[in-house]
Design a protein around this motif. Sequence first.
Motif, mmCIF file in Angstrom:
data_model
loop_
_atom_site.group_PDB
_atom_site.id
_atom_site.type_symbol
_atom_site.label_atom_id
_atom_site.label_comp_id
_atom_site.label_asym_id
_atom_site.label_seq_id
_atom_site.Cartn_x
_atom_site.Cartn_y
_atom_site.Cartn_z
ATOM 1 N N LYS A 195 0.834 -1.206 0.000
ATOM 2 C CA LYS A 195 0.000 0.000 0.000
ATOM 3 C C LYS A 195 0.872 1.261 0.000
ATOM 4 O O LYS A 195 0.704 2.159 0.817
ATOM 5 N N MET A 196 1.781 1.314 -0.962
ATOM 6 C CA MET A 196 2.678 2.461 -1.084
ATOM 7 C C MET A 196 1.888 3.704 -1.464
ATOM 8 O O MET A 196 1.068 3.673 -2.377
ATOM 9 N N ASP A 197 2.153 4.806 -0.760
ATOM 10 C CA ASP A 197 1.492 6.068 -1.084
ATOM 11 C C ASP A 197 2.389 6.920 -1.971
ATOM 12 O O ASP A 197 1.999 7.302 -3.067
ATOM 13 N N HIS A 198 3.596 7.211 -1.535
ATOM 14 C CA HIS A 198 4.546 7.973 -2.340
ATOM 15 C C HIS A 198 5.911 7.932 -1.670
ATOM 16 O O HIS A 198 6.025 7.598 -0.489
ATOM 17 N N PHE A 199 6.936 8.232 -2.442
ATOM 18 C CA PHE A 199 8.279 8.390 -1.882
ATOM 19 C C PHE A 199 8.460 9.859 -1.513
ATOM 20 O O PHE A 199 8.351 10.737 -2.358
ATOM 21 N N CYS A 200 8.727 10.106 -0.234
ATOM 22 C CA CYS A 200 8.760 11.479 0.280
ATOM 23 C C CYS A 200 10.152 11.820 0.808
ATOM 24 O O CYS A 200 10.557 11.312 1.869
ATOM 25 N N PRO A 201 10.928 12.661 0.091
ATOM 26 C CA PRO A 201 12.245 13.057 0.598
ATOM 27 C C PRO A 201 12.170 13.798 1.928
ATOM 28 O O PRO A 201 13.127 13.779 2.698
ATOM 29 N N TRP A 202 11.035 14.442 2.231
ATOM 30 C CA TRP A 202 10.901 15.212 3.471
ATOM 31 C C TRP A 202 10.938 14.322 4.700
ATOM 32 O O TRP A 202 11.286 14.787 5.791
ATOM 33 N N VAL A 203 10.569 13.067 4.543
ATOM 34 C CA VAL A 203 10.576 12.166 5.697
ATOM 35 C C VAL A 203 11.611 11.058 5.532
ATOM 36 O O VAL A 203 11.634 10.111 6.310
ATOM 37 N N GLY A 204 12.440 11.168 4.519
ATOM 38 C CA GLY A 204 13.567 10.252 4.379
ATOM 39 C C GLY A 204 13.257 8.898 3.790
ATOM 40 O O GLY A 204 14.066 7.976 3.919
ATOM 41 N N GLY A 205 12.122 8.718 3.133
ATOM 42 C CA GLY A 205 11.839 7.421 2.542
ATOM 43 C C GLY A 205 10.439 7.321 1.991
ATOM 44 O O GLY A 205 9.806 8.320 1.658
ATOM 45 N N VAL A 206 9.937 6.087 1.926
ATOM 46 C CA VAL A 206 8.651 5.816 1.308
ATOM 47 C C VAL A 206 7.548 5.826 2.367
ATOM 48 O O VAL A 206 7.710 5.292 3.460
ATOM 49 N N VAL A 207 6.433 6.462 2.025
ATOM 50 C CA VAL A 207 5.254 6.480 2.883
ATOM 51 C C VAL A 207 4.328 5.360 2.408
ATOM 52 O O VAL A 207 3.932 5.329 1.241
ATOM 53 N N SER A 208 4.004 4.453 3.323
ATOM 54 C CA SER A 208 3.205 3.284 2.968
ATOM 55 C C SER A 208 2.160 3.038 4.043
ATOM 56 O O SER A 208 1.895 3.910 4.876
ATOM 57 N N GLU A 209 1.591 1.829 4.045
ATOM 58 C CA GLU A 209 0.546 1.506 5.012
ATOM 59 C C GLU A 209 1.039 1.596 6.453
ATOM 60 O O GLU A 209 0.268 1.880 7.365
ATOM 61 N N THR A 210 2.321 1.351 6.679
ATOM 62 C CA THR A 210 2.854 1.386 8.040
ATOM 63 C C THR A 210 3.105 2.805 8.535
ATOM 64 O O THR A 210 3.194 3.023 9.746
#
Length: 436
Positions: A195-210
Amino acid sequence: MAGPDAEKRANLVVSRIIPPVLLGIVVYASYAITKPLCIDYLLLPLPSYNRTPRVGAGAAILVLFYLLLIILIATYLRLLYTVIEHPGLIPVGPERAQSEKAEDSEKSDKRRRRRRSRKPRDAEKVDAPEDLEQGVHHNGDATASDSHSFGLESFYTKDVFVCQEDGRPPYCSTCCQFKADRSHHCRELDRCVRKMDHFCPWVGGVVSETSFKFFIQFVFYTATFCNFALVVSVYFTAEIKRNTGSVNAHWCVCIGLSGLFGLFTAGMTLSSLQLASLNLTTIENLSRRSVVWTLAIRVPEHLLAQLFVTNSPWAPTFRMVTYPQESSTPARVQTTEHAVAERHVFAILHTQPGENPFSLDSPFKNIQQVMGHNMIDWFLPLKQSPCADHSGQESAFALGPVVTRLKQEAGLLPPPENGLERQNSKYSRRGNKHRP
């Protein structure tokens, strides 16, 4: 024009640089609000201001500012930890695992040869047995599992899963593994992510279901923090401008930074909440009005038994697939009742374009799948999202009324009660146009 590899490397570099930059901005904002504003202007005014102390206002601003800051930092640290330690990666298949093992072994050999080339000749004799051992390790178990069937058990043991037209789950040729429901291959990590949402450089990685829940909390608290700093800075900048005709440079910088980040994170908060209310990810939202989901839905055993009854009132009008499969080509339903009883039989059904099988009865229930089932979970970064729990028997994710309607139209459910029939009447009139 930069290629995909260059863009990938750039994203990874930026994702490592931005968190320290954000930390520096927060430290500077804390200094600008604490020292020049609260201490030098409100609590202990400098002689140049020619004002009496305003202890109440200064203390209130400091308490609210640092309370928001503590919550913001706690949320950001929880988000960073989850993104780094638990990004929601899907394990790679045995074929890629062996390939990566061989690459690591080759790199180890190259490093050993470089070290040996810098040693005296006498040392080479000592390293000979180690080289032999390394060679045996490199050429060890070369037998790979069947990549066309590895991991299928996690799908056909559920009652519903996302599939292709042939009834098999989507396959990632890079990870050499079947893709879990709603997963996506992240090019920056070179792995499939649940459930990947997007890769976000602001938070240092990929935003997913977790981490999507913690991401929403982070942007919400950042917007609240920045807007508070913006209001305070604008108010007292206007006041000092009226009284002295000058402005404080630190307060002006605070206005610019808090206005920029406050506007950005406020938009991200609204956008993320909208996606959560629709039970979609950013990637899924790109094609949400046209996508057609293909689902494998388990056929109940009592219906399978009717396949062998003469003049049975139930006859399937859809394609079916059975598991486990003996080959890479999906098998049809077996011709004997005994064979069917030993297998998991699924109907292959299709949604209407734009329908989301994972959208629940209401936007509130959809948000609960991300944020949690009580308000404490909504505002504190403590527990994982309910949607990250895939232990349910029915499906990897909670299913909505679209799936219920598909089952009813295919005859996989008893006739609905009047209330449920009215609820799904608008779907029933349209029918399943994409069903073979």
